[in-house]
Design a protein around this motif. Structure first.
Motif, PDB file in Angstrom:
ATOM      1  N   VAL A   1       8.547  23.242  -9.208  1.00  0.00           N
ATOM      2  CA  VAL A   1       7.743  24.446  -9.491  1.00  0.00           C
ATOM      3  C   VAL A   1       6.457  24.417  -8.677  1.00  0.00           C
ATOM      4  CG1 VAL A   1       6.441  25.676 -11.263  1.00  0.00           C
ATOM      5  CG2 VAL A   1       8.701  24.770 -11.800  1.00  0.00           C
ATOM      6  N   PHE A   2       5.812  23.241  -8.599  1.00  0.00           N
ATOM      7  CA  PHE A   2       4.570  23.102  -7.832  1.00  0.00           C
ATOM      8  C   PHE A   2       4.812  23.371  -6.350  1.00  0.00           C
ATOM      9  CE2 PHE A   2       1.758  20.542  -5.176  1.00  0.00           C
ATOM     10  CZ  PHE A   2       0.503  20.966  -5.612  1.00  0.00           C
ATOM     11  N   LEU A   3       5.861  22.770  -5.792  1.00  0.00           N
ATOM     12  CA  LEU A   3       6.173  22.973  -4.374  1.00  0.00           C
ATOM     13  C   LEU A   3       6.485  24.429  -4.076  1.00  0.00           C
ATOM     14  CD1 LEU A   3       8.403  19.828  -3.692  1.00  0.00           C
ATOM     15  CD2 LEU A   3       6.095  20.250  -2.809  1.00  0.00           C
ATOM     16  N   ASN A   4       7.240  25.050  -4.947  1.00  0.00           N
ATOM     17  CA  ASN A   4       7.587  26.461  -4.766  1.00  0.00           C
ATOM     18  C   ASN A   4       6.352  27.353  -4.791  1.00  0.00           C
ATOM     19  OD1 ASN A   4       8.427  29.094  -6.780  1.00  0.00           O
ATOM     20  ND2 ASN A   4       9.463  28.893  -4.809  1.00  0.00           N
ATOM     21  N   LYS A   5       5.400  27.015  -5.650  1.00  0.00           N
ATOM     22  CA  LYS A   5       4.201  27.830  -5.809  1.00  0.00           C
ATOM     23  C   LYS A   5       3.183  27.611  -4.698  1.00  0.00           C
ATOM     24  CE  LYS A   5       1.216  30.486  -7.978  1.00  0.00           C
ATOM     25  NZ  LYS A   5       1.412  31.947  -8.081  1.00  0.00           N
ATOM     26  N   ASN A   6       3.087  26.388  -4.193  1.00  0.00           N
ATOM     27  CA  ASN A   6       1.973  26.044  -3.308  1.00  0.00           C
ATOM     28  C   ASN A   6       2.345  25.735  -1.863  1.00  0.00           C
ATOM     29  OD1 ASN A   6      -0.384  25.824  -5.360  1.00  0.00           O
ATOM     30  ND2 ASN A   6       1.240  24.621  -6.301  1.00  0.00           N
ATOM     31  N   VAL A   7       3.618  25.519  -1.574  1.00  0.00           N
ATOM     32  CA  VAL A   7       4.035  25.207  -0.207  1.00  0.00           C
ATOM     33  C   VAL A   7       5.016  26.273   0.272  1.00  0.00           C
ATOM     34  CG1 VAL A   7       5.063  23.477   1.312  1.00  0.00           C
ATOM     35  CG2 VAL A   7       3.768  22.749  -0.714  1.00  0.00           C
ATOM     36  N   LYS A   8       4.633  27.001   1.303  1.00  0.00           N
ATOM     37  CA  LYS A   8       5.452  28.121   1.776  1.00  0.00           C
ATOM     38  C   LYS A   8       6.859  27.693   2.152  1.00  0.00           C
ATOM     39  CE  LYS A   8       1.801  31.185   3.489  1.00  0.00           C
ATOM     40  NZ  LYS A   8       1.260  31.905   4.674  1.00  0.00           N
TER      41      LYS A   8
ATOM     42  N   PHE B   1       8.784  25.743   0.795  1.00  0.00           N
ATOM     43  CA  PHE B   1       9.649  25.611  -0.386  1.00  0.00           C
ATOM     44  C   PHE B   1       9.746  26.904  -1.199  1.00  0.00           C
ATOM     45  CE2 PHE B   1       8.319  21.217   0.468  1.00  0.00           C
ATOM     46  CZ  PHE B   1       9.569  20.592   0.511  1.00  0.00           C
ATOM     47  N   ALA B   2       9.423  28.024  -0.564  1.00  0.00           N
ATOM     48  CA  ALA B   2       9.495  29.305  -1.273  1.00  0.00           C
ATOM     49  C   ALA B   2      10.919  29.612  -1.729  1.00  0.00           C
ATOM     50  CB  ALA B   2       8.983  30.428  -0.374  1.00  0.00           C
ATOM     51  N   PHE B   3      11.916  29.083  -0.989  1.00  0.00           N
ATOM     52  CA  PHE B   3      13.314  29.345  -1.322  1.00  0.00           C
ATOM     53  C   PHE B   3      13.713  28.756  -2.672  1.00  0.00           C
ATOM     54  CE2 PHE B   3      13.268  25.265   0.785  1.00  0.00           C
ATOM     55  CZ  PHE B   3      14.169  24.504   0.053  1.00  0.00           C
ATOM     56  N   LEU B   4      12.925  27.802  -3.176  1.00  0.00           N
ATOM     57  CA  LEU B   4      13.266  27.143  -4.435  1.00  0.00           C
ATOM     58  C   LEU B   4      13.251  28.107  -5.627  1.00  0.00           C
ATOM     59  CD1 LEU B   4      11.325  23.741  -4.152  1.00  0.00           C
ATOM     60  CD2 LEU B   4      13.808  24.091  -4.036  1.00  0.00           C
ATOM     61  N   LYS B   5      12.593  29.254  -5.456  1.00  0.00           N
ATOM     62  CA  LYS B   5      12.538  30.226  -6.558  1.00  0.00           C
ATOM     63  C   LYS B   5      13.930  30.693  -6.962  1.00  0.00           C
ATOM     64  CE  LYS B   5      11.963  34.407  -3.726  1.00  0.00           C
ATOM     65  NZ  LYS B   5      11.068  35.555  -3.417  1.00  0.00           N
ATOM     66  N   TYR B   6      14.876  30.627  -6.031  1.00  0.00           N
ATOM     67  CA  TYR B   6      16.230  31.081  -6.327  1.00  0.00           C
ATOM     68  C   TYR B   6      17.005  30.074  -7.188  1.00  0.00           C
ATOM     69  CZ  TYR B   6      15.223  34.442  -2.656  1.00  0.00           C
ATOM     70  OH  TYR B   6      14.641  35.436  -1.902  1.00  0.00           O
ATOM     71  N   ALA B   7      16.443  28.870  -7.356  1.00  0.00           N
ATOM     72  CA  ALA B   7      17.118  27.842  -8.152  1.00  0.00           C
ATOM     73  C   ALA B   7      16.436  27.636  -9.497  1.00  0.00           C
ATOM     74  CB  ALA B   7      17.145  26.519  -7.385  1.00  0.00           C
TER      75      ALA B   7
END
Length: 348
Positions: A332-339, A341-347
């Motif tokens: 969640v942190f990586l998805n929120k703060n590192v561009k 890892f934006a793709f992680l929102k789909y998981a």
């Protein structure tokens, strides 16, 4: 725009989704088996089993609440269809992503057992459609089927009529499921349908009725105290019914019971009425999804190093929950703060 009360309600639901995710973990780790088989059964096969049904109610409630209805039917308009496409794409992609992850995790096991064949790959693909790619992902594939069916049928059938049909369908499921000991005609057809299309049978006779009554939550005009009392009574009656049914049909006792729908709907109403406001409650929502989807993978990976059956069951639950939570928060942190890892929102 959502009002303040709506935000509080969403925060409470998000919090209970997280609690529900841990309850699912407790099922798959047999949390109290080291202490009492009877209490472990009650906790995991009665109490905790309501968690997934709570997820169904919450999912259906918030999706259909956002649609435009007219004369008790879903309005045919671009806005509704756009919301449907967005929701359907999200849950389908979520299911596909986690199915692929578990597909990769299964390959070493298949190889060691000599199952790494083209036929087994085809079997896995078919299972993804007719059952589920992994035992716990049945929740996601059920939504993938149930939401489109309900969305399109409610364009033509009034909600109250659809609810009556759902009750009849659910009663049929009861009679051929947990209450099948009463003896029903054409039981072989029920079994054939379940053998070939087990997930679709669950969707039609269980999930759709539950999701249908979730839509009526806003129509319940009772005080919070009355709702809470009804919730407690329904939960106790549900518990008693499941405990009794377990003697006759243990495989379906908690799934097909008369009081499953009223109990879980009123639990949701009670939770929705809790006045709490949690900043960034979306974190709880995403974390609950990750914990629900990821914990069996953590169980498999941990089994390489530790034999979970030899650990204290409560300790085992804590270890699995802790690892999954830490990894989930990191994602969640990586998805929120590192561009990147934006793709992680789909998981999540």
């Amino acid at each position: 725009m959502k009002n303040k009360g709506s935000l509080k309600s969403n925060s409470a639901v998000d919090l209970f989704k997280l609690i529900g995710a841990y309850l699912v973990v407790s099922i798959h780790t047999s949390i109290f088996s080291s202490y009492s088989d009877i209490f472990n059964f009650y906790f995991t096969d009665v109490f905790a089993r309501l968690a997934v049904y709570f997820f169904f109610v919450a999912s259906a409630y918030f999706f259909f609440r956002g649609l435009k209805f007219e004369n008790s039917k879903i309005v045919k308009c671009k806005e509704n269809f756009s919301k449907f496409k967005k929701y359907f794409f999200r849950i389908t992609l979520l299911y596909v992503i986690w199915s692929f992850i578990y597909f990769l995790s299964d390959i070493p096991k298949w190889y060691s057992l000599g199952y790494l064949t083209f036929k087994n790959f085809i079997g896995f693909a078919l299972s993804c459609i007719t059952n589920s790619s992994h035992y716990h992902l049945w929740f996601l594939i059920s939504l993938v089927y149930a939401v489109p069916i309900m969305y399109f049928l409610l364009h033509y059938v009034k909600l109250r009529t659809f609810a009556i049909i759902s009750v009849v369908i659910y009663l049929v499921g009861l009679l051929y499921g947990s209450y099948s000991f009463a003896g029903m005609p054409f039981e072989s057809l029920w079994n054939i349908f379940g053998d070939k299309f087990v997930r679709m049978r669950t969707v039609i006779f269980n999930v759709i009725p539950i999701c249908t009554f979730a839509i009526f939550c806003d129509k319940v005009n009772l005080s919070k105290k009355v709702i809470n009392v009804i919730t407690m009574v329904l939960f106790l009656v549900f518990s008693a019914e499941v405990m009794i049914l377990n003697f006759y049909s243990p495989e379906t006792a908690s799934s097909y019971s008369i009081f499953t729908i009223p109990a879980v709907v009123f639990i949701f109403l009670s939770v929705r009425n809790i006045n709490i406001s949690i900043a960034h409650s979306y974190i709880l929502r995403r974390l609950s999804t990750i914990i629900y989807c990821m914990h069996p993978l953590v169980i498999v990976v941990l089994s390489i190093f530790i034999d979970g059956s030899k650990l204290n069951s409560l300790l085992y639950f804590v270890i699995i929950s802790a690892i999954t939570t830490v990894v989930g928060l990191a994602l969640v942190f990586l998805n929120k703060n590192v561009k990147f890892f934006a793709f992680l929102k789909y998981a999540m």
